[in-house]
Design an enzyme around this catalytic site. Structure first.
Site, mmCIF file in Angstrom:
data_model
loop_
_atom_site.group_PDB
_atom_site.id
_atom_site.type_symbol
_atom_site.label_atom_id
_atom_site.label_comp_id
_atom_site.label_asym_id
_atom_site.label_seq_id
_atom_site.Cartn_x
_atom_site.Cartn_y
_atom_site.Cartn_z
ATOM 1 C CB CYS A 1 -25.813 -21.603 -41.306
ATOM 2 S SG CYS A 1 -25.409 -19.953 -41.678
ATOM 3 C CG PHE B 1 -21.464 -25.572 -32.671
ATOM 4 C CD1 PHE B 1 -20.200 -25.556 -33.363
ATOM 5 C CD2 PHE B 1 -22.498 -26.048 -32.853
ATOM 6 C CE1 PHE B 1 -20.202 -26.639 -34.462
ATOM 7 C CE2 PHE B 1 -22.457 -26.933 -34.098
ATOM 8 C CZ PHE B 1 -21.498 -27.225 -34.835
ATOM 9 C CD GLU C 1 -24.973 -25.669 -25.112
ATOM 10 O OE1 GLU C 1 -25.151 -24.494 -25.709
ATOM 11 O OE2 GLU C 1 -26.012 -26.358 -25.146
ATOM 12 C CE LYS D 1 -27.874 -20.279 -24.365
ATOM 13 N NZ LYS D 1 -26.854 -21.336 -24.634
HETATM 14 P P1 NAD Z 1 -28.665 -25.363 -31.602
HETATM 15 O O1 NAD Z 1 -29.962 -25.034 -32.177
HETATM 16 O O2 NAD Z 1 -28.330 -26.982 -31.246
HETATM 17 O O3 NAD Z 1 -28.362 -24.552 -30.569
HETATM 18 C C1 NAD Z 1 -28.570 -23.089 -30.662
HETATM 19 C C2 NAD Z 1 -28.780 -22.519 -29.271
HETATM 20 O O4 NAD Z 1 -30.148 -22.979 -28.837
HETATM 21 C C3 NAD Z 1 -27.543 -22.653 -28.387
HETATM 22 O O5 NAD Z 1 -27.413 -21.442 -27.595
HETATM 23 C C4 NAD Z 1 -28.289 -23.737 -27.352
HETATM 24 O O6 NAD Z 1 -27.648 -23.636 -26.096
HETATM 25 C C5 NAD Z 1 -29.578 -23.433 -27.543
HETATM 26 N N1 NAD Z 1 -30.379 -24.823 -27.444
HETATM 27 C C6 NAD Z 1 -29.657 -26.036 -27.865
HETATM 28 N N2 NAD Z 1 -30.919 -27.145 -27.580
HETATM 29 C C7 NAD Z 1 -31.881 -26.456 -27.014
HETATM 30 C C8 NAD Z 1 -33.380 -26.699 -26.618
HETATM 31 N N3 NAD Z 1 -33.794 -28.142 -26.707
HETATM 32 N N4 NAD Z 1 -34.057 -25.626 -26.086
HETATM 33 C C9 NAD Z 1 -33.751 -24.339 -25.995
HETATM 34 N N5 NAD Z 1 -32.465 -24.128 -26.304
HETATM 35 C C10 NAD Z 1 -31.731 -24.872 -26.850
HETATM 36 O O7 NAD Z 1 -27.786 -25.204 -32.899
HETATM 37 P P2 NAD Z 1 -26.075 -25.416 -32.882
HETATM 38 O O8 NAD Z 1 -25.870 -26.854 -33.206
HETATM 39 O O9 NAD Z 1 -25.515 -24.698 -32.065
HETATM 40 O O10 NAD Z 1 -25.807 -24.720 -34.322
HETATM 41 C C11 NAD Z 1 -25.886 -25.296 -35.580
HETATM 42 C C12 NAD Z 1 -27.159 -25.039 -36.244
HETATM 43 O O11 NAD Z 1 -27.425 -23.383 -36.233
HETATM 44 C C13 NAD Z 1 -27.536 -25.541 -37.662
HETATM 45 O O12 NAD Z 1 -28.664 -26.189 -38.049
HETATM 46 C C14 NAD Z 1 -27.063 -24.377 -38.575
HETATM 47 O O13 NAD Z 1 -27.529 -24.309 -39.798
HETATM 48 C C15 NAD Z 1 -27.804 -23.179 -37.743
HETATM 49 N N6 NAD Z 1 -27.050 -22.020 -37.978
HETATM 50 C C16 NAD Z 1 -27.988 -20.972 -38.719
HETATM 51 C C17 NAD Z 1 -27.375 -19.790 -39.141
HETATM 52 C C18 NAD Z 1 -28.225 -19.239 -40.027
HETATM 53 O O14 NAD Z 1 -27.815 -17.717 -40.163
HETATM 54 N N7 NAD Z 1 -29.436 -19.266 -40.641
HETATM 55 C C19 NAD Z 1 -26.158 -19.418 -38.962
HETATM 56 C C20 NAD Z 1 -25.377 -20.313 -38.042
HETATM 57 C C21 NAD Z 1 -25.963 -21.655 -37.585
#
Ligand code: NAD
Length: 507
Positions: free
Chosen positions: A291, A159, A186, A183
């Site tokens: 991140c 997000f 959401e 994808k």
């Molecule tokens: P998230 O892991 O909750 O969600 C990421 C994606 O995975 C979304 O599209 C979501 O729909 C999906 N998802 C969520 N729960 C799921 C599940 N149980 N099973 C399968 N798919 C699922 O992450 P977020 O809260 O949207 O983003 C924040 C996180 O992303 C932080 O940990 C941040 O550090 C990380 N991030 C990392 C980078 C990087 O380049 N290393 C960059 C941006 C964000």
């Protein structure tokens, strides 16, 4: 929180993109897209059905048959056009992004701009997807490599950068000759959809770029789908590890960029004013939801005396809606995210850290319902405390102390994460030692958020990354292609046969 709701709210629906058409999902599961500063429902996003996900993959598979043979110039010109369209629509894209994500308008433009840089890079695909050739590896024999696209690739995005991160993925995947199923998060899919509209307007043919929405089920379907060859994931460590394991077991190539706990070291010879500005900006900008946000600062020696000035600087930051002029810190993405961050601040106090600045319950006139937490600073933070061990993903800065640079480097290398880090110093020798010894992907020297430009690749080490190759830059060309090695002999008509060769040597 990814649980779908079935509450019907009369807000516009976010469409799926399948076969070049924006279509209404037939699902019964919808989730509201909510403005985090006001709680206004902006749209409803569908959780796509298995049939819709299959249809998106099938359309990408069909489109691949012709797209993979499309000339370099045709592919390149789509991204030349797309970069122009993104520039022309910058204000509208930023406004949409701020409405659904919360970050300030200037930072939203930054989000779009950092993605735009990758689009510009994709336009140079002719210079990037080059093979190698060795002449005369044996008599009359040449060997060369071609970098061929994989097929249908997929992207799963978080997000916090709803413009930049989708733009890390689909432009380079498509430019290298693949077709794509995206994808988006959401929680804020609207600006991503607008970018996809612009990609179609720029000439992306039907089926080359597809979008499905959803949460866990959609992601699992992507991990399991036999026709998807590679997956790019950016998000939390927990979900990324799951995606990596599940998709790898299904034979896919996977890259997962994941969670972080980014540390900075302050050496007392650093320029104080520049350093304190950098620390406050990187810890509290985007409400800490980057991140690459700085979440731990290790103050070496005398720099431990700078805490009151850092607190004073943090207090000057304006907490408000992202559309308000002069706002520094916008809201967190959701009520659940705010509650989680507030809960962690409470845990920090209970664990014995010193609360130097308390950002809980800030007064934000005009935005009383927003998910705000103001800049928060703890000192005396140690491993074992929840505020240190967990990624807070909010405007909370943890301060720790060290006597020497060696001790500070050891502290960082003992943390499981390896996304980003920085050192603040005027000493070249200290900076070089840090660069050599630190086990973190992105290293900043007097640069608090060292996100590389797309000539290089984003990276990460240890728990922050799974898979060998990172997004954008040269590495992603390798990620989205497979190398074919051709060994060719073209006989001269006058070549006299040398008879049967029963050895493995080229003769
Ligand atoms: P998230 O892991 O909750 O969600 C990421 C994606 O995975 C979304 O599209 C979501 O729909 C999906 N998802 C969520 N729960 C799921 C599940 N149980 N099973 C399968 N798919 C699922 O992450 P977020 O809260 O949207 O983003 C924040 C996180 O992303 C932080 O940990 C941040 O550090 C990380 N991030 C990392 C980078 C990087 O380049 N290393 C960059 C941006 C964000």
């Amino acid at each position: 929180m990814n649980a779908p709701t079935s509450t019907a709210v009369l807000a516009p629906t976010v469409k799926l993109l399948i076969g070049g058409k924006f279509v209404e999902s037939q699902t019964t599961q919808w989730r509201n897209v909510v403005n985090p500063a006001t709680q206004e429902v902006l749209a409803r996003v569908p959780f796509a059905t298995p049939e819709e996900i299959n249809a998106a993959v099938a359309s990408a598979k069909e489109a691949f048959k012709t797209w993979k043979k499309t000339p370099i110039g045709t592919r390149s010109r789509i991204f030349l056009k797309l970069q122009q369209l993104i520039r022309e629509n910058m204000s509208e894209l930023a406004a949409l992004l701020t409405a659904e994500q919360g970050k300030t308008l200037p930072d939203a433009e930054g989000d779009v701009f950092r993605g735009l840089e990758v689009v510009e890079h994709a336009a140079g695909i002719g210079n990037l997807q080059l093979g190698e050739l060795a002449n005369n590896v044996a008599n009359g024999v040449d060997t060369y490599t071609v970098l061929q696209p994989l097929g249908v690739c997929a992207g799963i995005t978080p997000f916090n950068f709803p413009a930049m991160i989708p733009l890390w993925m689909f432009p380079m995947a498509i430019a290298t000759g693949n077709t794509f199923v995206l994808k988006p998060s959401e929680q804020d899919p609207m600006v991503t959809m607008r970018l996809c509209e612009l990609a179609l307007e720029a000439g992306t043919p039907p089926g080359v770029l597809n979008v499905v929405h959803g949460g866990e089920d959609a992601v699992n379907a992507i991990c399991d789908h036999a026709d998807i060859k590679a997956i790019s994931f950016v998000g939390s460590t927990k979900v990324g590890t799951h995606v990596y394991n599940r998709a790898s077991l299904n034979g896919k190539r996977v890259q997962c960029m994941m969670g972080a706990k980014n540390h900075a070291i302050v050496v007392p010879d650093a320029n104080k004013e520049q350093t304190l500005n950098a620390l406050a900006g990187a810890a509290f900008g985007a409400a800490g939801q980057r991140c690459m946000a700085l979440s731990v600062v290790i103050l070496v020696g005398e720099s431990q005396k700078w805490i009151p000035e850092l607190v004073a600087k943090a207090k000057t930051l304006k907490v408000s809606g992202g559309t308000e002029k002069g706002t520094d810190v916008g809201p967190l993405i959701s009520c659940a995210a705010r509650d989680r961050v507030v809960g962690l601040i409470e845990r920090g106090i209970a664990d014995g850290a010193t609360l130097e600045l308390d950002g809980r319950n800030p007064s934000v006139p005009g935005y009383e319902k927003g998910n705000f937490v103001g800049p928060t600073i703890f000192s005396g933070v140690k491993p074992g405390m929840s505020i240190y061990d967990q990624e807070i993903f909010g405007p909370v800065l943890c301060l720790a102390a060290a006597d020497t640079l060696d001790e500070a480097i050891e502290f960082i290398n003992s943390n499981p994460n390896g996304n980003g880090t920085a050192i603040f110093t005027q000493s070249g020798a200290a900076a070089r030692k840090f660069q050599e010894e630190i086990d973190v992907g992105q290293v900043g020297i007097n640069v608090p958020i060292p996100v590389p430009v797309p000539i290089f690749s984003f990276t990460g080490s240890r728990a922050s990354k799974l898979g060998d190759l990172g997004p954008y830059g040269k590495q992603v060309v390798m990620f989205y292609t497979q190398t074919k090695t051709v060994t060719a002999r073209w006989f001269d008509d006058s070549t006299v046969s040398q008879g049967v060769n029963t050895t493995i040597s080229l003769k």
